[in-house]
Design a protein around this motif. Structure first.
Motif, PDB file in Angstrom:
ATOM      1  N   ALA A   1      -2.034   0.595  -5.221  1.00 14.63           N
ATOM      2  CA  ALA A   1      -3.500   0.581  -5.121  1.00 14.63           C
ATOM      3  C   ALA A   1      -4.064   1.810  -5.825  1.00 14.63           C
ATOM      4  O   ALA A   1      -3.390   2.833  -5.963  1.00 14.63           O
ATOM      5  CB  ALA A   1      -3.925   0.576  -3.659  1.00 14.63           C
TER       6      ALA A   1
ATOM      7  N   TYR B   1       0.836  -1.220   0.000  1.00  8.62           N
ATOM      8  CA  TYR B   1       0.000   0.000   0.000  1.00  8.62           C
ATOM      9  C   TYR B   1       0.855   1.248   0.000  1.00  8.62           C
ATOM     10  O   TYR B   1       0.443   2.274   0.534  1.00  8.62           O
ATOM     11  CB  TYR B   1      -0.917   0.009   1.241  1.00  8.62           C
ATOM     12  CG  TYR B   1      -1.861  -1.152   1.299  1.00  8.62           C
ATOM     13  CD1 TYR B   1      -3.069  -1.126   0.609  1.00  8.62           C
ATOM     14  CD2 TYR B   1      -1.540  -2.294   2.028  1.00  8.62           C
ATOM     15  CE1 TYR B   1      -3.937  -2.209   0.640  1.00  8.62           C
ATOM     16  CE2 TYR B   1      -2.396  -3.379   2.067  1.00  8.62           C
ATOM     17  CZ  TYR B   1      -3.593  -3.329   1.373  1.00  8.62           C
ATOM     18  OH  TYR B   1      -4.443  -4.406   1.406  1.00  8.62           O
TER      19      TYR B   1
ATOM     20  N   VAL C   1      -1.096   4.900  -3.129  1.00  5.73           N
ATOM     21  CA  VAL C   1      -2.541   4.671  -3.320  1.00  5.73           C
ATOM     22  C   VAL C   1      -3.082   5.886  -4.069  1.00  5.73           C
ATOM     23  O   VAL C   1      -3.261   6.958  -3.487  1.00  5.73           O
ATOM     24  CB  VAL C   1      -3.227   4.506  -1.943  1.00  5.73           C
ATOM     25  CG1 VAL C   1      -4.721   4.260  -2.123  1.00  5.73           C
ATOM     26  CG2 VAL C   1      -2.583   3.370  -1.138  1.00  5.73           C
TER      27      VAL C   1
END
Ligand SMILES: CC(C)(COP(=O)(O)OP(=O)(O)OC[C@H]1O[C@@H](n2cnc3c(N)ncnc32)[C@H](O)[C@@H]1OP(=O)(O)O)[C@@H](O)C(=O)NCCC(=O)NCCSC(=O)C[C@H](O)C(=O)O
Ligand SMILES: [Mg+2]
Length: 288
Positions: A32, A8, A11
């Motif tokens: 992401a 992550y 993002v």
């Protein structure tokens, strides 16, 4: 794949109405993507954005990137239709803005069923209820909404983020106590990579898993700063080796670079190496 073992670091938000951005996301080295129906999409375009995104997700091509769709709040005229549309989309999670209580999660889950829910943490009441929100069984992750929070608190943007520190800490503690993912808020000056790097480093030091971004120019910085550095990887390897040697000698601790290494340090070192391996595998996937 268990959401906890995914990456992550970066993002990236993009308006669900922007076909060029939806296309581009298939190539960007992001961990992401947040496909946005909320702030980034003008009211009269929202119904079409649902169709555009549904078609893009059905076409696929997002590979290992986590796909998260941010809907409008259920107290808006668009929220319910967004949530019903997302229920039928190829996505990994749904993101609800301005979550200020766990009941808001119940309300969304009644529409979306088993789909994992991520909660935007961006209201003063949400900060005070962070623990109960993170503990909700449908919640997989928290996303800091530092623009809304700054505005609701009538605070000022400062490079050190002093006015937000209590709120950031409350959310971090809530996420960590429940084993949830937590990503930091956006850095608005998207051409200022030095400022972004400073804020990413602060977020990394505090324990965030990554940073939400608004422009592709920010991806490289977040990927670099939220990855273990070569020094951290080297230290982790040496700590594990030294601890194993100490154990063979019947000792429960080792010393590396003048600092003690106990079981808990070995656990952290193993996490560092696992993350580095996941990043390496992702890079190899991209170049193959
Ligand atoms: C900020 C932008 C409007 C700037 O867009 P633009 O002027 O088009 O930028 P560039 O010309 O430099 O773009 C270069 C290429 O990159 C693509 N692009 C740009 N942004 C994105 C993106 N986010 N995702 C994917 N691709 C993107 C352009 O299409 C260009 O491509 P190419 O044609 O190949 O050259 C724009 O960046 C933007 O809209 N960003 C997202 C804004 C957004 O989503 N905002 C809402 C989320 S932030 C938030 O809500 C905060 C939170 O709730 C809180 O409270 O804090
Ligand atoms: Mg917001």
């Amino acid at each position: 794949m268990d959401y906890r073992t995914r990456l992550y670091r970066s993002v990236l938000y993009m308006p669900a109405s922007n076909e060029r951005a939806l296309e581009k996301a298939r190539e960007l080295p992001v961990d992401a993507v947040i496909f946005d129906f909320e702030d980034a999409v003008a009211p009269d375009v929202k119904p079409d954005a649902r169709k555009t995104l549904k078609a893009a997700l059905a076409r696929g091509g997002y590979g290992p990137r986590m796909r998260i769709v941010r809907v409008n709040g259920l107290d808006t005229e668009w929220g319910r239709a967004d949530a019903e549309a997302v229920r039928d989309m190829e996505t990994d999670a749904i993101l609800l803005p301005k979550v200020d209580s766990p009941e808001k999660i119940d309300e969304l889950a009644a529409i979306t069923g088993e789909l994992p829910i991520w909660a935007m943490m961006e209201t003063p009441r949400g900060m005070l209820n962070a623990s109960a929100i993170a503990a909700h069984p449908k919640v997989a992750g928290l996303v800091m909404g530092t623009n809304d929070l700054t505005s609701e608190m009538n605070a000022r943007f400062r490079p050190d983020r002093r006015p937000l520190r209590t709120a950031l800490d409350l959310c971090l503690l809530a996420a960590k106590s429940e084993g949830r993912i937590i990503v930091d808020g956006v850095y608005n000056s998207y051409r200022d990579t030095d400022g972004l790097a400073t804020e990413c480093a602060q977020g990394r030091d505090m324990g965030f898993d990554g940073k939400t971004l608004i422009h592709p120019a920010q991806v490289e910085v977040a990927n670099r700063i939220f990855a273990p550095s070569s020094g951290e990887i080297d230290l982790a390897r040496r700590q594990i080796a030294a601890f194993e040697e100490a154990q063979k000698r019947g000792q429960g601790l080792a010393v590396v670079d003048g600092q003690i290494v106990e079981n808990l340090h070995v656990a952290t070192a193993l996490k560092t190496l696992a993350k580095a391996a996941a990043i390496e595998a992702r890079q190899a996937e991209r170049t193959s």
